[in-house]
Design an enzyme around this catalytic site. Structure first.
Site, PDB file in Angstrom:
ATOM      1  N   ASP A 191     -22.363 -83.225   8.499  1.00 31.57           N
ATOM      2  CA  ASP A 191     -22.310 -84.126   7.352  1.00 31.57           C
ATOM      3  C   ASP A 191     -23.648 -84.359   6.662  1.00 31.57           C
ATOM      4  O   ASP A 191     -23.757 -85.274   5.848  1.00 31.57           O
ATOM      5  CB  ASP A 191     -21.716 -85.473   7.777  1.00 31.57           C
ATOM      6  CG  ASP A 191     -22.528 -86.162   8.866  1.00 31.57           C
ATOM      7  OD1 ASP A 191     -23.306 -85.480   9.552  1.00 31.57           O
ATOM      8  OD2 ASP A 191     -22.378 -87.384   9.026  1.00 31.57           O
ATOM      9  N   GLU A 192     -24.654 -83.537   6.932  1.00 29.65           N
ATOM     10  CA  GLU A 192     -25.911 -83.708   6.212  1.00 29.65           C
ATOM     11  C   GLU A 192     -26.681 -82.398   6.170  1.00 29.65           C
ATOM     12  O   GLU A 192     -26.570 -81.552   7.061  1.00 29.65           O
ATOM     13  CB  GLU A 192     -26.774 -84.825   6.815  1.00 29.65           C
ATOM     14  CG  GLU A 192     -27.180 -84.619   8.249  1.00 29.65           C
ATOM     15  CD  GLU A 192     -28.077 -85.733   8.765  1.00 29.65           C
ATOM     16  OE1 GLU A 192     -29.013 -86.122   8.041  1.00 29.65           O
ATOM     17  OE2 GLU A 192     -27.836 -86.187   9.888  1.00 29.65           O
ATOM     18  N   ASP A 204     -26.578 -86.767   2.521  1.00 25.41           N
ATOM     19  CA  ASP A 204     -25.950 -87.329   3.721  1.00 25.41           C
ATOM     20  C   ASP A 204     -24.615 -87.939   3.320  1.00 25.41           C
ATOM     21  O   ASP A 204     -24.553 -88.827   2.471  1.00 25.41           O
ATOM     22  CB  ASP A 204     -26.868 -88.395   4.327  1.00 25.41           C
ATOM     23  CG  ASP A 204     -26.474 -88.787   5.739  1.00 25.41           C
ATOM     24  OD1 ASP A 204     -25.512 -88.192   6.267  1.00 25.41           O
ATOM     25  OD2 ASP A 204     -27.116 -89.681   6.304  1.00 25.41           O
TER      26      ASP A 204
END
Length: 389
Positions: A103-104, A10
């Protein structure tokens, strides 16, 4: 076989981190990424979060909570580009990547440990590579299952790694509030609290049938597995809106900055070979070849060249990026990182290669495939370009 093969990576305050990288004037200042006065917060750095600013908060309220914050308009094209580069780093570690947002992502590294070491070492490698290449940080949770890995990455923030071995799953999970379980929203949390189920341990020690009667069969079973850390272990790799499989590329950071053209061109060959091999495995070819250079002062530039027809041939990719490099006319510019990317990918089977009069029947394309066959049988280092030996 490792007992903690699942990584949840993350990015830390992704949008704010990307928006502020290369901005030394913003160091030590709270920053909010978002729209105008009637918009909402897309992201905030940790200094702004300390004032209560959170994503999806109305900008008017965010400004009241943190009046000294610097507000930056979002650059979604930049965010997508950085996300694609990060996902490419993940796929260089393992092909089993399940991206759940820009983003993860979850990674299954069970097939990578022999090559790269134990999962915690792979996690540190990812953090180091992303920080070096993108100048942003990430946090990594390492566990046996998806939901536990996600909770572990939350505990690792910011910029850390938390490993939860199977023997420590219950001691890690059971003290937590039920609202921390992945997928448990505010309404479900409130309902469970009303039933006297405040901690994850309370849920875990409630008989399954009792839990199902209280909240329903499906949710009850889901909560039971989450509370005992027995949720899913299989990942579902899939294409996303910024899926890097629309392009393929690779970057490399030099151990020391260099202004030696021969060193740079040799590394470009190594990267071209890596990218070409991946393309051939995937059965794709591309027309646009892109060179990336990052200099000692972290200035980054890219240059692209569109070829007459799509290719997956290492020599052709390398020739294109070398010409792009030489066209810059660099003198004494110290290079920190180089990258090669091929874009506009199409199925290789759809490409009809134009024959050239006098061209030999077998050429570089056939040579690449012969090398690929040798690599599959004897290992990637079995056959390499002479300059890389």
């Amino acid at each position: 076989m490792t007992d903690t093969p699942i990584l949840h990576v993350d990015m830390d305050a992704f949008y704010a981190s990307v928006a502020t990288r290369g901005r030394p004037d913003l160091v030590g200042q709270p920053v909010i990424v978002g729209g105008g006065s009637r918009g909402v917060v897309l992201s905030a750095n940790y200094l702004a979060r300390d004032h209560g600013v959170r994503s999806a908060l109305p900008m008017t309220r965010a400004r009241r909570l943190c009046p000294d914050a610097v507000v930056i308009a979002p650059d979604f094209e930049l965010f997508g580009t950085v996300s694609a580069s990060v996902m490419e780093v993940f796929r260089e570690v393992t092909p089993v990547v399940e991206a759940i947002s820009l983003d993860e992502a979850f990674l299954d590294v069970s097939g990578s440990t022999r090559r790269l070491g134990p999962p915690e070492l792979i996690a540190e490698r990812l953090r180091s590579t992303i920080h070096d290449e993108q100048q942003i940080t990430c946090s990594v949770g390492v566990a046996a299952t998806v939901a536990v890995a996600k909770l572990a990455s939350k505990r690792a923030k910011p910029d850390g790694v938390v490993v939860v071995p199977p023997t420590e799953v219950t001691s890690f999970l059971h003290p937590l509030d039920v609202g921390e379980l992945w997928g448990v929203g505010e309404k479900t949390q409130a309902m469970l609290h009303r039933l006297g189920l405040v901690t994850v341990g309370d849920v875990a020690h409630t008989p399954l049938r009792t839990l199902q009667r209280a909240v329903g069969d499906h949710l009850g079973r889901q909560l039971h597995h989450l509370a005992w850390g027995t949720d899913r272990t299989d990942l579902s790799p899939q294409a996303g809106p910024h899926d890097p499989e629309r392009s393929m590329g690779a970057d490399e950071t030099f151990a020391r900055d260099t202004d030696d053209r021969d060193v740079v061109v040799r590394e470009l060959l190594r990267l071209s070979d890596r990218v070409g091999r991946r393309m051939r495995v995937a059965g794709v070819a591309g027309r646009t070849v892109t060179l990336k250079l990052r200099f000692a002062d972290f200035t980054t530039l890219t240059r692209s060249r569109t070829l007459p027809e799509p290719t997956d041939v290492t020599v052709e990719i390398h020739r294109a990026v070398t010409r792009l490099h030489d066209s810059l006319g660099l003198t004494r510019s110290r290079v920190r990182l180089v990258g090669v990317r091929v874009e506009g990918l199409v199925p290789r089977a759809s490409v009809q290669r134009q024959l050239v009069l006098g061209e030999p029947e077998c050429g570089w394309a056939e040579a690449d495939r012969a090398v690929d066959r040798a690599a599959r049988r004897f290992g990637a280092a079995a056959v390499r370009p002479a300059s890389l030996v």
